[in-house]
Scaffold this motif. Structure first.
Motif, PDB file in Angstrom:
ATOM      1  N   GLY A 117       0.826  -1.199   0.000  1.00  0.00           N
ATOM      2  CA  GLY A 117       0.000   0.000   0.000  1.00  0.00           C
ATOM      3  C   GLY A 117       0.858   1.245   0.000  1.00  0.00           C
ATOM      4  O   GLY A 117       2.009   1.238   0.457  1.00  0.00           O
ATOM      5  N   ALA A 118       0.313   2.315  -0.554  1.00  0.00           N
ATOM      6  CA  ALA A 118       0.975   3.615  -0.564  1.00  0.00           C
ATOM      7  C   ALA A 118      -0.074   4.682  -0.288  1.00  0.00           C
ATOM      8  O   ALA A 118      -1.161   4.661  -0.879  1.00  0.00           O
ATOM      9  N   VAL A 119       0.243   5.609   0.621  1.00  0.00           N
ATOM     10  CA  VAL A 119      -0.713   6.651   1.015  1.00  0.00           C
ATOM     11  C   VAL A 119       0.007   7.991   1.063  1.00  0.00           C
ATOM     12  O   VAL A 119       1.105   8.100   1.644  1.00  0.00           O
ATOM     13  N   TYR A 120      -0.607   9.014   0.444  1.00  0.00           N
ATOM     14  CA  TYR A 120      -0.095  10.377   0.544  1.00  0.00           C
ATOM     15  C   TYR A 120      -0.635  11.021   1.821  1.00  0.00           C
ATOM     16  O   TYR A 120      -1.843  11.217   1.964  1.00  0.00           O
ATOM     17  N   LEU A 121       0.262  11.342   2.753  1.00  0.00           N
ATOM     18  CA  LEU A 121      -0.140  12.053   3.963  1.00  0.00           C
ATOM     19  C   LEU A 121      -0.410  13.519   3.663  1.00  0.00           C
ATOM     20  O   LEU A 121      -1.245  14.155   4.310  1.00  0.00           O
TER      21      LEU A 121
END
Length: 283
Positions: free
Chosen positions: A166-170
């Motif tokens: 998974g990859a998430v932009y904070l």
């Protein structure tokens, strides 16, 4: 040609080569004026074929082993592509894709310029975009992948992974990512690969406000309860404002940099050209 002169010429060539290339980064549309369906439609209308992981071509040497020489210096490069097989029409608005990555360790400073090791990494994945309050914030991916070096007998290395990542932009300048895999080790010469190449990884990617600098850190947790990590750091500078090409300083510290030498410790620093995917980098 003397080794030191060859090393300098190769570094200079890497510095000049990117000026002959063109590329365009597409910034994900995250404006609140777009709803979830239009965000997915925008992504579905992008080209089906493209880059998957970071592509790079770097040259460098080992750290802590004295002056650079033929034995401790090399070229490391990676080619990584993906072909999306469907639009976001599968359950949960997911899409199916094929990918292939190839990483090479090349002893260019030795006689006859032999390839030390080539690692092949094909697979298939199922991804879903993560959309929150009509903003694209990341994606989650399920993967089935194979990795081997195509060698025979005692030099043969191979394993398989069932992975979730998974990859998430904070925020627009900071992305965090993680990956966990269930290994299926079929290589007879690398049964202990988890001690060196690990079971999971995590990292972050930070971009400067002017989008010119990018810093990427990945920690690969090796097997065991102690704090043992393989560390990968990339510091890149975008050559031109709208390019997806960077000059990069690449640092690797730990085990598992290549399959052939998965159980050997390396601390290496390299410099070269980095080409990033237009949408998401996978790690």
């Amino acid at each position: 040609m003397h080794f030191s002169l060859k090393f300098i010429l190769l570094v200079v060539a890497l510095s000049v080569f990117p000026l002959c290339l063109e590329g365009q980064i597409v910034v994900p549309k995250t404006s609140s004026e777009f709803n979830a369906d239009s965000i997915r439609r925008d992504y579905d209308n992008r080209p089906f074929f493209g880059l998957y992981k970071d592509n790079y071509f770097t040259v460098g040497t080992s750290m802590g082993e004295g002056r650079p020489n033929q034995a401790n210096s090399d070229v490391k490069f990676q080619v990584s592509i993906a072909q999306r097989l469907t639009r976001s029409v599968l359950p949960f608005h997911s899409y199916l894709f094929l990918f292939y990555s190839q990483k090479c360790m090349w002893n260019v400073f030795e006689n006859s310029l032999p390839m030390h090791d080539i690692n092949f990494n094909p697979g298939i994945g199922l991804s879903k975009l993560l959309i929150n309050h009509n903003r694209l914030v990341g994606k989650i991916t399920f993967l089935v992948e194979h990795e081997s070096n195509g060698r025979s007998r005692m030099a043969s290395r191979s394993w398989n992974k069932i992975s979730i990542s998974g990859a998430v932009y904070l925020d627009p300048n900071l992305m965090v990512h993680g990956k966990y895999w269930i290994p299926i080790i079929d290589g007879g010469n690398n049964k202990d690969i988890l001690r060196y190449s690990g079971l999971c990884q995590a990292g972050l990617q930070a971009v400067s406000n002017d989008q010119r600098w990018v810093l990427s850190l990945t920690l690969v947790k090796r097997e065991g309860w102690n704090l043992n990590y393989n560390t990968i750091v990339d510091l890149g500078y975008r050559l031109r404002k709208n390019d997806n090409q960077f000059l990069v300083l690449h640092f690797y510290n730990g085990y598992g940099e290549s399959l052939l030498d998965y159980n050997k410790f390396h601390s290496r620093i390299r410099f070269g050209l980095l080409i990033k995917p237009k949408f998401f980098s996978d790690f």
